[in-house]
Design an enzyme around this catalytic site. Structure first.
Site, PDB file in Angstrom:
ATOM      1  CG  ASP A 206      -1.857   1.208   1.243  1.00  0.00           C
ATOM      2  OD1 ASP A 206      -1.632   2.143   0.443  1.00  0.00           O
ATOM      3  OD2 ASP A 206      -2.805   1.207   2.049  1.00  0.00           O
ATOM      4  CG  HIS A 211      -0.155   5.452   4.713  1.00  0.00           C
ATOM      5  ND1 HIS A 211      -1.012   5.664   5.770  1.00  0.00           N
ATOM      6  CD2 HIS A 211      -0.911   4.939   3.698  1.00  0.00           C
ATOM      7  CE1 HIS A 211      -2.231   5.265   5.415  1.00  0.00           C
ATOM      8  NE2 HIS A 211      -2.200   4.828   4.174  1.00  0.00           N
ATOM      9  CB  ILE A 226      -1.899   8.837   9.458  1.00  0.00           C
ATOM     10  CG1 ILE A 226      -2.613   8.518   8.126  1.00  0.00           C
ATOM     11  CG2 ILE A 226      -2.154  10.283   9.871  1.00  0.00           C
ATOM     12  CD1 ILE A 226      -4.141   8.551   8.228  1.00  0.00           C
ATOM     13  N   GLY A 229      -4.317   1.922   8.260  1.00  0.00           N
ATOM     14  CA  GLY A 229      -5.289   1.281   9.152  1.00  0.00           C
ATOM     15  C   GLY A 229      -5.002  -0.207   9.295  1.00  0.00           C
TER      16      GLY A 229
HETATM   17  C1  HDC Z   1     -11.268  -1.877  -0.073  1.00  0.00           C
HETATM   18  C2  HDC Z   1     -10.192  -1.627   0.914  1.00  0.00           C
HETATM   19  C3  HDC Z   1      -9.196  -0.639   0.398  1.00  0.00           C
HETATM   20  C4  HDC Z   1      -8.529   0.051   1.499  1.00  0.00           C
HETATM   21  C5  HDC Z   1      -7.694   1.197   1.012  1.00  0.00           C
HETATM   22  C6  HDC Z   1      -7.051   1.839   2.213  1.00  0.00           C
HETATM   23  C7  HDC Z   1      -5.966   2.771   1.811  1.00  0.00           C
HETATM   24  C8  HDC Z   1      -5.135   3.189   3.003  1.00  0.00           C
HETATM   25  O1  HDC Z   1      -3.876   3.603   2.520  1.00  0.00           O
HETATM   26  C9  HDC Z   1      -5.837   4.310   3.750  1.00  0.00           C
HETATM   27  C10 HDC Z   1      -5.666   4.236   5.219  1.00  0.00           C
HETATM   28  O2  HDC Z   1      -5.135   3.307   5.775  1.00  0.00           O
HETATM   29  S1  HDC Z   1      -6.287   5.553   6.129  1.00  0.00           S
HETATM   30  C11 HDC Z   1      -5.783   5.186   7.794  1.00  0.00           C
HETATM   31  C12 HDC Z   1      -6.762   4.377   8.561  1.00  0.00           C
HETATM   32  N1  HDC Z   1      -8.048   5.033   8.762  1.00  0.00           N
HETATM   33  C13 HDC Z   1      -8.197   6.064   9.594  1.00  0.00           C
HETATM   34  O3  HDC Z   1      -7.255   6.556  10.205  1.00  0.00           O
HETATM   35  C14 HDC Z   1      -9.599   6.612   9.761  1.00  0.00           C
HETATM   36  C15 HDC Z   1      -9.915   6.798  11.217  1.00  0.00           C
HETATM   37  N2  HDC Z   1     -11.326   7.186  11.384  1.00  0.00           N
HETATM   38  C16 HDC Z   1     -11.708   8.485  11.327  1.00  0.00           C
HETATM   39  O4  HDC Z   1     -10.902   9.389  11.146  1.00  0.00           O
HETATM   40  C17 HDC Z   1     -13.168   8.779  11.473  1.00  0.00           C
HETATM   41  O5  HDC Z   1     -13.789   7.701  12.151  1.00  0.00           O
HETATM   42  C18 HDC Z   1     -13.895   8.991  10.110  1.00  0.00           C
HETATM   43  C19 HDC Z   1     -13.332  10.244   9.443  1.00  0.00           C
HETATM   44  C20 HDC Z   1     -13.756   7.772   9.207  1.00  0.00           C
HETATM   45  C21 HDC Z   1     -15.376   9.203  10.384  1.00  0.00           C
HETATM   46  O6  HDC Z   1     -15.533  10.176  11.390  1.00  0.00           O
HETATM   47  P1  HDC Z   1     -16.652  11.309  11.260  1.00  0.00           P
HETATM   48  O7  HDC Z   1     -16.456  12.079  10.003  1.00  0.00           O
HETATM   49  O8  HDC Z   1     -16.686  12.029  12.540  1.00  0.00           O
HETATM   50  O9  HDC Z   1     -17.943  10.408  11.042  1.00  0.00           O
HETATM   51  P2  HDC Z   1     -19.245  10.358  11.910  1.00  0.00           P
HETATM   52  O10 HDC Z   1     -19.924  11.694  11.856  1.00  0.00           O
HETATM   53  O11 HDC Z   1     -18.919   9.760  13.242  1.00  0.00           O
HETATM   54  O12 HDC Z   1     -20.117   9.291  11.125  1.00  0.00           O
HETATM   55  C22 HDC Z   1     -20.694   9.574   9.866  1.00  0.00           C
HETATM   56  C23 HDC Z   1     -21.282   8.297   9.334  1.00  0.00           C
HETATM   57  O13 HDC Z   1     -20.237   7.440   8.896  1.00  0.00           O
HETATM   58  C24 HDC Z   1     -20.253   6.194   9.611  1.00  0.00           C
HETATM   59  N3  HDC Z   1     -18.880   5.893  10.004  1.00  0.00           N
HETATM   60  C25 HDC Z   1     -18.141   6.599  10.873  1.00  0.00           C
HETATM   61  N4  HDC Z   1     -16.920   6.058  10.974  1.00  0.00           N
HETATM   62  C26 HDC Z   1     -16.893   4.981  10.171  1.00  0.00           C
HETATM   63  C27 HDC Z   1     -15.917   4.023   9.885  1.00  0.00           C
HETATM   64  N5  HDC Z   1     -14.708   4.063  10.450  1.00  0.00           N
HETATM   65  N6  HDC Z   1     -16.228   3.026   9.019  1.00  0.00           N
HETATM   66  C28 HDC Z   1     -17.437   2.967   8.464  1.00  0.00           C
HETATM   67  N7  HDC Z   1     -18.423   3.874   8.709  1.00  0.00           N
HETATM   68  C29 HDC Z   1     -18.152   4.860   9.545  1.00  0.00           C
HETATM   69  C30 HDC Z   1     -21.099   6.422  10.842  1.00  0.00           C
HETATM   70  O14 HDC Z   1     -21.757   5.233  11.223  1.00  0.00           O
HETATM   71  C31 HDC Z   1     -22.044   7.506  10.399  1.00  0.00           C
HETATM   72  O15 HDC Z   1     -23.177   6.936   9.769  1.00  0.00           O
HETATM   73  P3  HDC Z   1     -24.619   7.123  10.445  1.00  0.00           P
HETATM   74  O16 HDC Z   1     -24.862   8.596  10.393  1.00  0.00           O
HETATM   75  O17 HDC Z   1     -25.523   6.346   9.578  1.00  0.00           O
HETATM   76  O18 HDC Z   1     -24.468   6.585  11.824  1.00  0.00           O
END
Ligand code: HDC
Length: 307
Positions: A206, A211, A226, A229
């Site tokens: 990846d 990253h 960062i 994940g």
């Molecule tokens: C196919 C596979 C391919 C993979 C490719 C990956 C490529 C990699 O290089 C990329 C990475 O590794 S990125 C690093 C790892 N991820 C992160 O660091 C993200 C951490 N999470 C966040 O920042 C927030 O939770 C965030 C921003 C995700 C959400 O936070 P908020 O904006 O505050 O959201 P919120 O208002 O709480 O919720 C909105 C609606 O979204 C749903 N939701 C929240 N977090 C979720 C999550 N982590 N996964 C899935 N759904 C999520 C909530 O349920 C909410 O929906 P609803 O309103 O219906 O309840």
């Protein structure tokens, strides 16, 4: 919807993905184990050396169950998908679900069948769920299944706000966020990530610059690059294998992880675990910021005889 983002659910959901091939060798398996912190603190750790070394040669090494998540590649970051246009800098990995049907061989060529299994308009963001079924090319057997949830910031708002678009053909009990029990955890495991952890982990395939490139990380809203994940997930599941499975990774059946917050390489991860039947509920926190960054569960084939 942000500039340059465009989602057409009809086009996206009707897209047929061509079958993909993924080949890995023992070197990839060992590199992945090191990239997710295996043997970092103790190079002769009895539970972990088997993922990087075997006295009879590398082809006998064991494979960590979370290695299965790599078979997806980086999903929509890799290729253009009809009906899906978004700013790649704003993509975050939201969740990962893995089912393991067979022990993973130390090397293999896989045939991957990819499909979109969910799409949701959350206004500020779009959520895309993709599934890949991975078949061993040599035996034709289904080895594992991965479901990745991708959080596309700025790509929501592609449907009527009074009736936001939501489609899923995934059983809700597999994907919903877990409730963390109020009781004291069964076990707690602390592990340090290295300042260079993401640079090491990215060699597992990846290469998303989020990253590694400080400028890209800043544009995405972070003070520095960062951690992937899936790297954090690797640390958490390794902790569970150590504390609950007594080092036996073949007990792991299904894995769910929801990424709650980003991790900066160099931070300390504390994983707490609770046992509910044959399910281990877990939560990983960053010690320095006292914030939960990952939660989920690991289903085991059996448990009672071990405790
Ligand atoms: C196919 C596979 C391919 C993979 C490719 C990956 C490529 C990699 O290089 C990329 C990475 O590794 S990125 C690093 C790892 N991820 C992160 O660091 C993200 C951490 N999470 C966040 O920042 C927030 O939770 C965030 C921003 C995700 C959400 O936070 P908020 O904006 O505050 O959201 P919120 O208002 O709480 O919720 C909105 C609606 O979204 C749903 N939701 C929240 N977090 C979720 C999550 N982590 N996964 C899935 N759904 C999520 C909530 O349920 C909410 O929906 P609803 O309103 O219906 O309840």
């Amino acid at each position: 919807m942000g500039d340059g983002s465009h989602i057409d659910p009809r086009l996206l959901l009707s897209h047929k993905f061509p079958e993909d091939t993924y080949t890995y060798t023992e070197r990839d398996v060992a590199l992945y184990a090191l990239g997710t912190g295996g043997c970092t603190r103790n190079a002769v750790d009895h539970d972990e050396l088997k993922y990087v070394h075997h006295e009879d040669g590398l082809k006998h090494i064991k494979v960590l169950p979370t290695f299965a998540a790599l078979f997806f590649g980086t999903g929509p970051l890799d290729k253009k998908i009809p009906g899906l246009q978004f700013d790649p800098q704003l993509l975050l990995h939201g969740q990962q679900y893995i089912e393991l049907y067979k022990p993973l061989p130390s090397n293999a060529t896989l045939k991957n069948k990819v499909s979109v299994v969910g799409l949701h308009d959350k206004g500020k963001a779009a959520i895309l769920e993709m599934e890949v079924k991975c078949y061993d090319e040599a035996s034709g057997e289904l080895l594992c299944m991965n479901r990745g949830t991708i959080f596309l910031r700025g790509a929501g708002g592609f449907s009527e706000s009074s009736q936001p678009y939501s489609y899923s053909n995934v059983p809700p009990n597999q994907v919903s966020a877990v409730k963390i029990p109020k009781e004291q955890p069964f076990a707690k495991f602390e592990d340090c990530t290295l300042p260079s952890q993401a640079l090491l982990y990215r060699l597992s395939g990846d290469y998303n610059p989020l990253h590694s490139d400080p400028r890209v990380a800043k544009a995405a809203g972070f003070s520095q690059p960062i951690l992937h994940g899936l790297c954090t997930l690797g640390f958490a599941v390794r902790a569970i294998i150590k504390c609950v499975c007594r080092g036996d990774s073949s007990l792991v059946k299904n894995i769910l992880g929801r990424f709650l917050l980003h991790v900066y390489p160099g931070e300390t991860l504390i994983t707490e675990m609770w046992i509910q039947g044959s399910r281990v509920i877990y939560q990983t926190k960053v010690k320095e910021r006292q914030r939960a960054v990952l939660s989920g569960y690991v289903d085991l084939h059996r448990l009672a005889s071990l405790l």
